[in-house]
Design a protein around this motif. Structure first.
Motif, PDB file in Angstrom:
ATOM      1  N   ASP A 141      -7.667  -8.879  19.265  1.00 31.98           N
ATOM      2  CA  ASP A 141      -8.816  -8.919  20.153  1.00 31.98           C
ATOM      3  C   ASP A 141     -10.053  -8.231  19.586  1.00 31.98           C
ATOM      4  OD1 ASP A 141      -7.246 -10.230  22.131  1.00 31.98           O
ATOM      5  OD2 ASP A 141      -6.381  -8.289  22.693  1.00 31.98           O
ATOM      6  N   GLY A 142     -10.017  -7.905  18.308  1.00 35.73           N
ATOM      7  CA  GLY A 142     -11.172  -7.273  17.679  1.00 35.73           C
ATOM      8  C   GLY A 142     -11.225  -5.767  17.831  1.00 35.73           C
ATOM      9  N   TRP A 143     -10.191  -5.151  18.366  1.00 38.03           N
ATOM     10  CA  TRP A 143     -10.144  -3.699  18.486  1.00 38.03           C
ATOM     11  C   TRP A 143      -9.802  -3.103  17.122  1.00 38.03           C
ATOM     12  CZ3 TRP A 143      -6.922  -2.370  23.513  1.00 38.03           C
ATOM     13  CH2 TRP A 143      -7.460  -3.072  24.602  1.00 38.03           C
ATOM     14  N   THR A 144     -10.409  -1.980  16.795  1.00 33.95           N
ATOM     15  CA  THR A 144     -10.127  -1.332  15.512  1.00 33.95           C
ATOM     16  C   THR A 144      -8.859  -0.489  15.621  1.00 33.95           C
ATOM     17  OG1 THR A 144     -12.477  -1.234  14.957  1.00 33.95           O
ATOM     18  CG2 THR A 144     -10.995   0.209  13.717  1.00 33.95           C
ATOM     19  N   VAL A 145      -7.934  -0.768  14.741  1.00 34.62           N
ATOM     20  CA  VAL A 145      -6.668  -0.032  14.669  1.00 34.62           C
ATOM     21  C   VAL A 145      -6.722   0.890  13.449  1.00 34.62           C
ATOM     22  CG1 VAL A 145      -4.163  -0.220  14.377  1.00 34.62           C
ATOM     23  CG2 VAL A 145      -5.400  -1.926  15.732  1.00 34.62           C
ATOM     24  N   TYR A 146      -6.396   2.156  13.662  1.00 34.11           N
ATOM     25  CA  TYR A 146      -6.368   3.128  12.571  1.00 34.11           C
ATOM     26  C   TYR A 146      -4.926   3.494  12.239  1.00 34.11           C
ATOM     27  CZ  TYR A 146     -11.357   3.733  13.409  1.00 34.11           C
ATOM     28  OH  TYR A 146     -12.704   3.505  13.560  1.00 34.11           O
ATOM     29  N   LEU A 205     -12.388   9.759  16.208  1.00 30.90           N
ATOM     30  CA  LEU A 205     -11.579   8.562  15.977  1.00 30.90           C
ATOM     31  C   LEU A 205     -10.285   8.632  16.782  1.00 30.90           C
ATOM     32  CD1 LEU A 205     -11.839   8.112  12.091  1.00 30.90           C
ATOM     33  CD2 LEU A 205     -13.065   6.816  13.848  1.00 30.90           C
ATOM     34  N   PRO A 206      -9.774   7.465  17.202  1.00 31.72           N
ATOM     35  CA  PRO A 206      -8.468   7.451  17.882  1.00 31.72           C
ATOM     36  C   PRO A 206      -7.352   7.912  16.948  1.00 31.72           C
ATOM     37  CG  PRO A 206      -9.661   5.390  18.228  1.00 31.72           C
ATOM     38  CD  PRO A 206     -10.394   6.127  17.151  1.00 31.72           C
ATOM     39  N   LYS A 207      -6.258   8.347  17.545  1.00 29.30           N
ATOM     40  CA  LYS A 207      -5.108   8.743  16.734  1.00 29.30           C
ATOM     41  C   LYS A 207      -4.556   7.550  15.977  1.00 29.30           C
ATOM     42  CE  LYS A 207      -0.902  11.492  16.797  1.00 29.30           C
ATOM     43  NZ  LYS A 207      -0.062  12.404  17.587  1.00 29.30           N
ATOM     44  N   GLY A 208      -4.563   6.380  16.605  1.00 31.83           N
ATOM     45  CA  GLY A 208      -4.125   5.173  15.908  1.00 31.83           C
ATOM     46  C   GLY A 208      -2.658   4.859  16.076  1.00 31.83           C
ATOM     47  N   VAL A 209      -2.056   4.268  15.035  1.00 31.46           N
ATOM     48  CA  VAL A 209      -0.673   3.806  15.105  1.00 31.46           C
ATOM     49  C   VAL A 209       0.268   5.004  15.230  1.00 31.46           C
ATOM     50  CG1 VAL A 209       1.157   2.530  13.942  1.00 31.46           C
ATOM     51  CG2 VAL A 209      -1.227   1.777  13.714  1.00 31.46           C
ATOM     52  N   GLU A 219       0.835  -1.192   0.000  1.00 29.93           N
ATOM     53  CA  GLU A 219       0.000   0.000   0.000  1.00 29.93           C
ATOM     54  C   GLU A 219       0.870   1.242   0.000  1.00 29.93           C
ATOM     55  OE1 GLU A 219      -1.944  -2.845   3.073  1.00 29.93           O
ATOM     56  OE2 GLU A 219       0.066  -2.297   2.416  1.00 29.93           O
ATOM     57  N   SER A 220       0.449   2.240  -0.767  1.00 31.75           N
ATOM     58  CA  SER A 220       1.158   3.512  -0.783  1.00 31.75           C
ATOM     59  C   SER A 220       0.281   4.564  -0.134  1.00 31.75           C
ATOM     60  CB  SER A 220       1.491   3.938  -2.222  1.00 31.75           C
ATOM     61  OG  SER A 220       2.388   3.021  -2.811  1.00 31.75           O
ATOM     62  N   ALA A 221       0.890   5.350   0.735  1.00 32.49           N
ATOM     63  CA  ALA A 221       0.132   6.391   1.400  1.00 32.49           C
ATOM     64  C   ALA A 221      -0.230   7.492   0.417  1.00 32.49           C
ATOM     65  CB  ALA A 221       0.952   6.975   2.547  1.00 32.49           C
ATOM     66  N   ALA A 222      -1.464   7.952   0.479  1.00 33.04           N
ATOM     67  CA  ALA A 222      -1.886   9.065  -0.366  1.00 33.04           C
ATOM     68  C   ALA A 222      -1.226  10.343   0.128  1.00 33.04           C
ATOM     69  CB  ALA A 222      -3.407   9.202  -0.320  1.00 33.04           C
ATOM     70  N   ILE A 223      -1.060  11.302  -0.783  1.00 36.64           N
ATOM     71  CA  ILE A 223      -0.451  12.572  -0.397  1.00 36.64           C
ATOM     72  C   ILE A 223      -1.537  13.478   0.162  1.00 36.64           C
ATOM     73  CG2 ILE A 223       0.979  14.486  -1.160  1.00 36.64           C
ATOM     74  CD1 ILE A 223       2.294  11.711  -1.275  1.00 36.64           C
ATOM     75  N   ASN A 224      -1.776  13.382   1.444  1.00 37.09           N
ATOM     76  CA  ASN A 224      -2.787  14.174   2.124  1.00 37.09           C
ATOM     77  C   ASN A 224      -2.203  14.713   3.420  1.00 37.09           C
ATOM     78  OD1 ASN A 224      -5.126  13.729   0.322  1.00 37.09           O
ATOM     79  ND2 ASN A 224      -4.910  11.596   0.957  1.00 37.09           N
ATOM     80  N   GLY A 225      -3.041  15.311   4.240  1.00 32.46           N
ATOM     81  CA  GLY A 225      -2.577  15.823   5.511  1.00 32.46           C
ATOM     82  C   GLY A 225      -2.199  14.703   6.456  1.00 32.46           C
ATOM     83  N   PRO A 226      -1.429  15.003   7.481  1.00 26.51           N
ATOM     84  CA  PRO A 226      -0.945  13.979   8.409  1.00 26.51           C
ATOM     85  C   PRO A 226      -2.050  13.239   9.158  1.00 26.51           C
ATOM     86  CG  PRO A 226      -0.460  16.178   9.230  1.00 26.51           C
ATOM     87  CD  PRO A 226      -0.900  16.332   7.820  1.00 26.51           C
ATOM     88  N   ASP A 227      -3.225  13.858   9.328  1.00 36.03           N
ATOM     89  CA  ASP A 227      -4.298  13.207  10.077  1.00 36.03           C
ATOM     90  C   ASP A 227      -5.220  12.362   9.201  1.00 36.03           C
ATOM     91  OD1 ASP A 227      -3.424  14.234  12.492  1.00 36.03           O
ATOM     92  OD2 ASP A 227      -4.629  16.065  12.311  1.00 36.03           O
ATOM     93  N   THR A 228      -4.954  12.288   7.912  1.00 32.15           N
ATOM     94  CA  THR A 228      -5.780  11.490   7.013  1.00 32.15           C
ATOM     95  C   THR A 228      -5.654  10.007   7.344  1.00 32.15           C
ATOM     96  OG1 THR A 228      -5.500  13.097   5.231  1.00 32.15           O
ATOM     97  CG2 THR A 228      -6.228  10.883   4.602  1.00 32.15           C
ATOM     98  N   VAL A 229      -6.782   9.311   7.506  1.00 35.85           N
ATOM     99  CA  VAL A 229      -6.770   7.869   7.757  1.00 35.85           C
ATOM    100  C   VAL A 229      -6.504   7.140   6.440  1.00 35.85           C
ATOM    101  CG1 VAL A 229      -8.137   5.877   8.488  1.00 35.85           C
ATOM    102  CG2 VAL A 229      -8.329   8.045   9.729  1.00 35.85           C
ATOM    103  N   VAL A 230      -5.440   6.355   6.400  1.00 38.77           N
ATOM    104  CA  VAL A 230      -5.064   5.637   5.178  1.00 38.77           C
ATOM    105  C   VAL A 230      -5.287   4.128   5.302  1.00 38.77           C
ATOM    106  CG1 VAL A 230      -3.436   7.390   4.415  1.00 38.77           C
ATOM    107  CG2 VAL A 230      -2.637   5.567   5.950  1.00 38.77           C
ATOM    108  N   GLY A 231      -5.713   3.667   6.475  1.00 43.05           N
ATOM    109  CA  GLY A 231      -5.992   2.248   6.636  1.00 43.05           C
ATOM    110  C   GLY A 231      -6.592   1.954   8.001  1.00 43.05           C
ATOM    111  N   GLN A 232      -7.338   0.855   8.083  1.00 42.55           N
ATOM    112  CA  GLN A 232      -7.866   0.395   9.367  1.00 42.55           C
ATOM    113  C   GLN A 232      -8.116  -1.095   9.301  1.00 42.55           C
ATOM    114  OE1 GLN A 232     -11.705   2.813   8.981  1.00 42.55           O
ATOM    115  NE2 GLN A 232     -12.489   0.960   9.978  1.00 42.55           N
ATOM    116  N   TRP A 233      -8.042  -1.766  10.457  1.00 42.40           N
ATOM    117  CA  TRP A 233      -8.225  -3.210  10.545  1.00 42.40           C
ATOM    118  C   TRP A 233      -8.511  -3.573  11.996  1.00 42.40           C
ATOM    119  CZ3 TRP A 233      -3.557  -0.799   9.501  1.00 42.40           C
ATOM    120  CH2 TRP A 233      -2.608  -0.863  10.509  1.00 42.40           C
ATOM    121  N   LYS A 234      -8.791  -4.848  12.250  1.00 38.64           N
ATOM    122  CA  LYS A 234      -9.028  -5.354  13.605  1.00 38.64           C
ATOM    123  C   LYS A 234      -7.762  -6.022  14.128  1.00 38.64           C
ATOM    124  CE  LYS A 234     -13.498  -4.380  13.656  1.00 38.64           C
ATOM    125  NZ  LYS A 234     -14.070  -3.355  14.573  1.00 38.64           N
ATOM    126  N   ASP A 235      -7.446  -5.760  15.408  1.00 37.75           N
ATOM    127  CA  ASP A 235      -6.295  -6.419  16.003  1.00 37.75           C
ATOM    128  C   ASP A 235      -6.692  -7.813  16.492  1.00 37.75           C
ATOM    129  OD1 ASP A 235      -7.629  -6.167  18.447  1.00 37.75           O
ATOM    130  OD2 ASP A 235      -5.953  -5.222  19.485  1.00 37.75           O
TER     131      ASP A 235
END
Length: 232
Positions: free
Chosen positions: A106-111, A206-210, A88-104
């Motif tokens: 334990d089923g928690w959503t990671v952004y 939304l959480p800040k994420g990774v 995956e390549s990150a889109a050229i957007n602002g730093p807070d743009t969500v570029v991916g999400q998945w479940k860890d």
């Protein structure tokens, strides 16, 4: 031929027949010549908890029991690097743009956010920092959160930050020698990977994420074989 030599020959033929009988029919149909499929191969895998041996040898064909696709095993058997999906390549957007999400695990959503990285100040977060400073990918971070070490050792609260968790997993580098899918393999390197995820709601709704992910004990960039694991 004396009786002893006859017995040894019969046993050897029986062993060979047993090995070929254990191979999938589809694999047997695609068996390459010895000249094209012998020699050393190496690759890496994220330890997904399936019990890949670390201190004992195993056959290349055994990887199918550990979640590795038949096509990947076939390619390795032919001495080729398995074809994997494009990174995956990150889109050229602002730093807070969500570029991916998945479940860890334990089923928690990671952004995953675009983030940024300033090498002069050594500041940043998110995918940009992970790619530019630590030579990892979103797929590698996802695998770290989905296949951490078992139990509490694999997912721990970050001291002083009640909503931030660290994930720990291992990437195994494997070398094999011999012929085709009957090559003998052994893990020759283990690299620990850590990923930190902030689950607190700091950016609207939304959480800040990774925050980051890196190879433990490695200054700067992880070895390429970590991000090129064949099972992510």
């Amino acid at each position: 031929m004396n009786a002893r030599r006859c017995a040894v020959t019969t046993a050897a033929l029986g062993l060979a027949a047993g090995l070929f009988a254990a191979a999938p029919a589809s694999a047997m149909a695609a068996a390459p010549s010895a000249q094209r499929s012998s020699g050393d191969v190496e690759f890496s895998v994220f330890d997904n908890g399936s019990g890949i041996p670390r201190d004992a040898s195993f056959r290349l064909a055994d990887l199918g029991r550990h979640g590795i696709s038949e096509s990947a095993v076939q390619q390795l058997g032919e001495g080729k690097a398995p074809r994997t999906a494009a990174t995956e390549s990150a889109a050229i957007n602002g730093p807070d743009t969500v570029v991916g999400q998945w479940k860890d695990r334990d089923g928690w959503t990671v952004y995953m956010r675009q983030g940024y990285y300033d090498p002069v100040r050594d500041k940043g977060f998110g995918l940009t920092k992970i790619e530019q400073k630590h030579n990892l990918t979103m797929k590698a971070v996802r695998a770290t959160t989905q296949y951490p070490r078992p139990g509490a050792a694999g997912k721990q609260k970050f001291a002083g930050y009640p909503d931030t968790w660290n994930y720990f997993t291992d990437v195994l580098h494997v070398k094999c020698s011999g012929w085709w899918i009957f090559r003998t393999c052994r893990v020759d390197k283990v690299q620990a990977v850590r990923a930190g995820v902030d689950f607190s709601v700091k950016i609207p709704q939304l959480p800040k994420g990774v925050i980051t992910a890196y190879c433990e004990g490695v200054q700067g960039r992880c070895p390429d074989w970590v991000k090129n694991a064949i099972n992510i």
